[in-house]
Design an enzyme around this catalytic site. Structure first.
Site, PDB file in Angstrom:
ATOM      1  N   CYS A 197       0.805  -1.221   0.000  1.00  0.00           N
ATOM      2  CA  CYS A 197       0.000   0.000   0.000  1.00  0.00           C
ATOM      3  C   CYS A 197       0.836   1.269   0.000  1.00  0.00           C
ATOM      4  O   CYS A 197       0.570   2.207  -0.760  1.00  0.00           O
ATOM      5  CB  CYS A 197      -0.957  -0.002   1.193  1.00  0.00           C
ATOM      6  SG  CYS A 197      -0.142  -0.020   2.817  1.00  0.00           S
ATOM      7  N   HIS A 240      -1.915   0.666   7.154  1.00  0.00           N
ATOM      8  CA  HIS A 240      -2.466   0.703   5.794  1.00  0.00           C
ATOM      9  C   HIS A 240      -2.770   2.152   5.406  1.00  0.00           C
ATOM     10  O   HIS A 240      -3.193   2.950   6.244  1.00  0.00           O
ATOM     11  CB  HIS A 240      -3.740  -0.131   5.712  1.00  0.00           C
ATOM     12  CG  HIS A 240      -4.220  -0.353   4.308  1.00  0.00           C
ATOM     13  ND1 HIS A 240      -3.534  -1.126   3.395  1.00  0.00           N
ATOM     14  CD2 HIS A 240      -5.314   0.119   3.642  1.00  0.00           C
ATOM     15  CE1 HIS A 240      -4.193  -1.144   2.251  1.00  0.00           C
ATOM     16  NE2 HIS A 240      -5.273  -0.381   2.368  1.00  0.00           N
ATOM     17  N   HIS A 293      -6.460   2.252  -3.159  1.00  0.00           N
ATOM     18  CA  HIS A 293      -5.425   1.650  -2.307  1.00  0.00           C
ATOM     19  C   HIS A 293      -5.082   0.282  -2.855  1.00  0.00           C
ATOM     20  O   HIS A 293      -5.606  -0.140  -3.889  1.00  0.00           O
ATOM     21  CB  HIS A 293      -5.940   1.549  -0.857  1.00  0.00           C
ATOM     22  CG  HIS A 293      -7.099   0.600  -0.698  1.00  0.00           C
ATOM     23  ND1 HIS A 293      -7.099  -0.447   0.186  1.00  0.00           N
ATOM     24  CD2 HIS A 293      -8.311   0.542  -1.334  1.00  0.00           C
ATOM     25  CE1 HIS A 293      -8.249  -1.105   0.113  1.00  0.00           C
ATOM     26  NE2 HIS A 293      -9.002  -0.523  -0.799  1.00  0.00           N
TER      27      HIS A 293
END
Length: 210
Positions: A117, A169, A181
């Site tokens: 990510c 994240h 993402h």
């Protein structure tokens, strides 16, 4: 006599082979020239094609019943619930997203074989916004100007904690709760912040400090 006939047949066959090769070469060069003459942005704003090729990849709950029929830029606008003109100013952003859409997740990955990510967010920021960000999502979270959810704008960062208290994240906010993402299961994808799974783990958001 038989030998001369055989030679003549070989001669004609050879010339036929040369002509066919030349025709193939000319046609392939023409195709390359035609492709190279297109603008990079034509990939997004091309004419109508099959819906499946133009549809953005999304797991947002409200996107499951959408039928896309426009060009790619129109389809992104439809998914995000905005007018096409609202995102046409950010063509570079959506061209980048579309180019990397579906790239699988891979911890530590930095290329099209897989990326994590923070690598995706960092690469997007370098390519689209000409700005360097820290390598990890946790460090990115420590270097943003914090914003409330209703203050978020296109390009802001959204952070999550799936494994505990620490940020692990990061995604990039787009419009109307949607963000792009790298999902561990589905790769680069557009999701909805308000969907239960993501909202449960949503921790903070903001714009990177310059």
């Amino acid at each position: 006599m038989a030998n001369s006939t055989m030679k003549m047949m070989r001669y004609k066959g050879y010339h036929l082979f040369i002509i066919l090769c030349g025709a193939l070469l000319i046609s392939s060069c023409g195709a390359r020239k035609k492709g190279s003459g297109n603008s990079r942005y034509a990939v997004l704003e091309s004419g109508k094609r099959s819906t499946s090729r133009n549809a953005p990849v999304s797991d947002a709950s409200k996107a499951r019943s959408m039928n896309y029929s426009g060009n790619k830029l129109d389809n992104y606008a439809q998914l995000l619930g905005v007018n096409s003109r609202d995102i046409s100013k950010s063509s570079d952003l959506y061209l980048f997203i579309d180019d990397w859409m579906g790239t699988p997740h891979r911890n530590g990955g930095l290329d099209r074989n897989g990326m994590d990510c923070s690598a995706f967010v960092g690469l997007l920021y370098r390519e689209v916004f000409s700005q360097n960000l820290p390598r990890t999502s946790r460090d990115m979270a420590d270097n943003v100007k914090r914003k409330y959810e209703n203050q978020l704008r296109e390009g802001d960062l959204v952070f999550f904690s799936f494994g505990g208290r620490n940020i692990d994240h990061v995604g990039i906010y787009l419009h109307n709760g949607k963000f792009v993402h790298v999902s561990t299961k589905k790769g680069v994808i557009i999701s909805d912040l308000k969907d239960t799974w993501y909202y449960r783990y949503f921790k903070r958001a903001g714009s990177p400090k310059t």
